[in-house]
Design a protein around this motif. Structure first.
Motif, PDB file in Angstrom:
ATOM      1  N   UNK A   1       0.911  -1.296   0.142  1.00 30.52           N
ATOM      2  CA  UNK A   1       0.057   0.073  -0.074  1.00 30.52           C
ATOM      3  C   UNK A   1       0.863   1.226  -0.099  1.00 30.52           C
ATOM      4  N   UNK A   2       2.000   1.069   0.714  1.00 28.99           N
ATOM      5  CA  UNK A   2       2.908   2.360   0.708  1.00 28.99           C
ATOM      6  C   UNK A   2       3.418   2.747  -0.718  1.00 28.99           C
ATOM      7  N   UNK A   3       3.733   1.661  -1.384  1.00 24.94           N
ATOM      8  CA  UNK A   3       4.189   1.482  -2.710  1.00 24.94           C
ATOM      9  C   UNK A   3       3.178   2.121  -3.863  1.00 24.94           C
ATOM     10  N   UNK A   4       1.918   1.791  -3.521  1.00 27.27           N
ATOM     11  CA  UNK A   4       0.659   2.280  -4.086  1.00 27.27           C
ATOM     12  C   UNK A   4       0.415   3.752  -4.174  1.00 27.27           C
ATOM     13  N   UNK A   5       0.680   4.129  -3.056  1.00 20.17           N
ATOM     14  CA  UNK A   5       0.410   5.642  -2.549  1.00 20.17           C
ATOM     15  C   UNK A   5       1.594   6.341  -3.275  1.00 20.17           C
TER      16      UNK A   5
END
Length: 341
Positions: A198-202
């Protein structure tokens, strides 16, 4: 029999004599080279971003700089190596770099079968799924028969397959080693879903031409404890990376920042005195100076400073920390360092 016993004792003594030299191998190589070789990923906002002038920034970049500050008293003494997910472990195991710091998930196989060792967790994450808002998808369970863009050579491949199998759904994977290729594919409509931590998606979404046209679905489908990695077998070097990371977290908990670290040297708090090397010899025990964490904090700040300037709520990546797993344990999260004693 006596000859055999004496021979075994001699070999054991020889091995013991060479152990300290072997334990210092990576530290000595780094010092002799005059810089730290640190692997990061292909440029990604918030974690390892590359500016037009060739300057790197990000949470994982700052982990590299923290170790350089511990060793050299200079956070700039780092040679950054941008590598893909598919080759990162081989490059580290082969000695092409001294450490790996690139949103890498700590798993049993990686920690026991690749000749590598994780030195802690600097970000607690979980895998998510991103879709265009125009698709009007509200839940990952609505994505049966979808095409999913997924980076090869990562834990995300297994996780997405497990998610679909567990929910009796099917999907078609669209894979690539290069994240930019996948992003282009997703934005061009070549897949329905983009999956990553999710951090990468953000971080990825923050760089889109129109970020607000895409949403990260609410489900978190895996546990992704991310952290720096070193080669297995050089315990001293592993200790240096591990206790540099622990020190960043401990510094935030103790209220020690890049702005007040000199003043905090006068603290009467025993934990702070040990952290900053006023008491004890933790740094010297690893081949560093007593005040190695003073060097680190002056060079990059504490964990909270690193987080806020790279991925915090005031950055384009905007991953709020309050109430998340990455908050300190004293503030409702699970971020916790063993004590400096």
């Amino acid at each position: 029999m006596l000859k055999t016993i004496l021979s075994f004792v001699a070999m054991t003594a020889a091995a013991a004599a060479t152990a300290p030299a072997q334990a210092q191998a990576t530290l000595n190589q780094v010092k002799a080279r005059g810089s730290l070789n640190c692997q990061v990923g292909t440029p990604t906002a918030g974690f390892y971003a590359l500016a037009a002038d060739g300057t790197w920034s990000g949470m994982d970049v700052d982990m590299c700089r923290a170790v350089a500050a511990a060793v050299f008293n200079d956070p700039k003494k780092v040679q950054f190596q941008s590598v893909t997910s598919a080759v990162r472990f081989t490059s580290l195991a082969n000695g092409e770099s001294d450490m790996l710091s690139r949103t890498t998930t700590w798993t049993a196989v990686r920690d026991t079968q690749l000749g590598l060792e994780f030195a802690g967790i600097n970000f607690y994450d979980g895998q998510g799924l991103m879709v265009p808002k125009a698709a009007n998808i509200k839940s990952a369970k609505e994505l049966n028969n979808a095409t999913v863009c997924v980076l090869t050579g990562t834990t995300t491949e297994l996780n997405i397959a497990d998610f679909y199998r567990a929910n009796n759904m099917t999907f078609k994977a669209v894979t690539a080693e290069n994240e930019n290729v996948l992003i282009t594919t997703y934005l061009g409509g070549g897949c329905d879903v983009y999956t990553n931590d999710k951090s990468g998606l953000a971080a990825i979404r923050s760089a889109f031409p129109k970020p607000d046209e895409h949403m990260i679905l609410p489900e978190t489908i895996s546990k992704e404890p991310l952290g720096p990695v070193v080669r297995h077998g050089d315990q001293n070097w592993g200790d240096i990376v591990r206790w540099t990371l622990n020190g960043l977290i401990e510094a935030e908990e103790g209220g020690v920042t890049s702005a007040n670290v000199d003043e905090m040297l006068k603290s009467t708090n025993p934990a702070i005195k040990r952290l900053l090397g006023v008491e004890g010899n933790i740094g010297e025990g690893m081949g560093l100076t007593k005040d190695f964490m003073v060097r680190v904090i002056k060079g990059v700040g504490n964990y909270g400073e690193i987080y806020e300037r790279n991925v915090g709520a005031k950055t384009p990546v905007n991953i709020p920390r309050d109430g998340s797993l990455n908050a300190l344990w004293t503030k409702g999260g699970i971020l916790y360092a063993p004590p400096f004693r």
